[in-house]
Design an enzyme around this catalytic site. Structure first.
Site, PDB file in Angstrom:
ATOM      1  N   ASP A  73     -10.225  -3.526  -4.169  1.00  0.00           N
ATOM      2  CA  ASP A  73      -9.221  -2.531  -3.803  1.00  0.00           C
ATOM      3  C   ASP A  73      -9.352  -1.320  -4.715  1.00  0.00           C
ATOM      4  O   ASP A  73      -9.272  -1.452  -5.943  1.00  0.00           O
ATOM      5  CB  ASP A  73      -7.818  -3.142  -3.937  1.00  0.00           C
ATOM      6  CG  ASP A  73      -6.711  -2.216  -3.481  1.00  0.00           C
ATOM      7  OD1 ASP A  73      -7.006  -1.114  -3.005  1.00  0.00           O
ATOM      8  OD2 ASP A  73      -5.535  -2.605  -3.603  1.00  0.00           O
ATOM      9  N   SER A 120       0.834  -1.200   0.000  1.00  0.00           N
ATOM     10  CA  SER A 120       0.000   0.000   0.000  1.00  0.00           C
ATOM     11  C   SER A 120       0.875   1.259   0.000  1.00  0.00           C
ATOM     12  O   SER A 120       1.653   1.465  -0.929  1.00  0.00           O
ATOM     13  CB  SER A 120      -0.967  -0.042   1.185  1.00  0.00           C
ATOM     14  OG  SER A 120      -1.971   0.936   1.067  1.00  0.00           O
ATOM     15  N   HIS A 170      -7.728  -5.473  -0.246  1.00  0.00           N
ATOM     16  CA  HIS A 170      -6.537  -4.677   0.038  1.00  0.00           C
ATOM     17  C   HIS A 170      -6.053  -4.965   1.460  1.00  0.00           C
ATOM     18  O   HIS A 170      -6.845  -5.054   2.391  1.00  0.00           O
ATOM     19  CB  HIS A 170      -6.899  -3.191  -0.096  1.00  0.00           C
ATOM     20  CG  HIS A 170      -5.782  -2.250   0.158  1.00  0.00           C
ATOM     21  ND1 HIS A 170      -4.977  -1.773  -0.855  1.00  0.00           N
ATOM     22  CD2 HIS A 170      -5.313  -1.689   1.304  1.00  0.00           C
ATOM     23  CE1 HIS A 170      -4.083  -0.952  -0.344  1.00  0.00           C
ATOM     24  NE2 HIS A 170      -4.255  -0.883   0.964  1.00  0.00           N
TER      25      HIS A 170
END
Length: 323
Positions: free
Chosen positions: A270, A168, A300
């Site tokens: 996501d 991320s 995610h």
């Protein structure tokens, strides 16, 4: 480019009470009020982050912390290695996620222990400084100092080549770090492992996952208009508005040649999926050796759920010969 689609069963529909997230509970009439509200609840917001992981490493893992000089202040590195570690092991600098303002080195710990055990790697997880207290470029430059430290302590660590990875926001920092090291003439890492990375901060590409939600849906107006994403951007950039800076928005970089081979992981559920896929395609267009792995029926942040859900451990084994 190697493209791989990995299918998993749909996640079960279970009653689940996540930690309270102040993003979804507020009464603000303007973005300025909302931004102040989020700042006042920053500590609570940080506590609401993270997954639920369980041990997956079959081998004994040795873990130790060291403190090193960061960009402006001291930073902590957490080092994972196997008990029978030899010399010339693969090294991995790992950068945790958390929107540049949250997350900790504890979040991906079981994932990183698994990488150390399965890949025989020495993994160094960097506890970089967070926004808004430490806006760009402090976090990125902390990661650069961690890479310098690893390179200068290869004999002590027992490592050879070094890869860099992150999830991320950490994937963003890993991608930006590769660009920064290339531009500064420092040897680039062996590989870059980018898990569901954020790679663009421009207005056109800032994700607005709920902008088309029906009025009847239980989605606050501020979330539909992506005030949370804009707050994160404001926190990370501080006083700057250089949203297309390639070290923050790698997708906006004009030249991606000379970068390490890459693994880009995307997830079906996501808001960053399209960004990640676009960055993989752009890397490939510049001749970067590229593997794009798409995880269907996957959310995610799955690395933080290693040992609870199967995807984290599956990814560890797929990375065995790439670190």
């Amino acid at each position: 480019m190697e493209k791989l689609i990995l299918h998993y069963p749909a996640p079960p529909e279970e009653d689940f009470e996540p930690p309270e997230d102040p993003t979804w509970s507020y009464d603000c009439d303007s973005y300025a009020d909302y931004k102040q509200y989020m700042l006042e609840h920053l500590s609570q917001k940080r506590k609401s982050m993270g997954g639920v992981s369980r041990p997956v490493a079959a081998k004994g893992i040795v873990m130790r912390d060291v403190l090193i000089p960061g960009y402006r202040e001291e930073i902590r590195l957490r080092i994972y290695s196997t008990e029978e570690k030899g010399q010339n092991c693969p090294g991995l600098l790992y950068i945790h996620g958390g929107g540049w303002y949250g997350g900790t080195i504890w979040g991906p710990e079981e994932f990183l222990k698994g990488i150390s055990a399965v890949c025989g790697a020495v993994v160094v997880s960097v506890d970089y400084h967070l926004a808004p207290e430490h806006p760009f470029p402090e976090g990125l430059f902390d990661c650069r100092e961690a890479m310098y430290w690893m390179d200068g302590h290869k004999a002590e660590l027992g490592i050879g080549e070094i890869s860099v990875g992150g999830d991320s926001a950490g994937g963003n920092l890993a991608a930006g770090l590769c660009l920064l090291l290339r531009d500064e003439g420092f040897k680039t890492p062996k590989n870059q492992i980018l898990l569901y990375p954020a790679v663009a901060f421009t207005d056109e590409l800032l994700a607005t996952p709920f902008e088309d939600a029906d009025e009847e849906e239980d989605v606050p107006f501020a979330v539909k208009d992506n005030w949370p994403g804009k707050v994160i951007r404001d926190w990370y950039f501080g006083q700057s508005t250089e949203y297309d800076n390639p070290y923050v928005s790698p997708l906006c970089a004009e030249n991606l040649s000379g970068l390490p081979s890459a693994v880009v992981v995307t997830c079906e559920f996501d808001g960053l999926m399209e960004q990640g896929q676009a960055y993989a395609e752009k890397l490939d267009s510049f001749g970067v050796q590229l593997r794009l792995w798409h995880f269907e029926n996957t959310f995610h942040g799955f690395a933080d759920d290693t040992g609870t859900d199967p995807q984290g451990l599956d990814l560890i084994y797929r990375l065995k010969d790439l670190i």
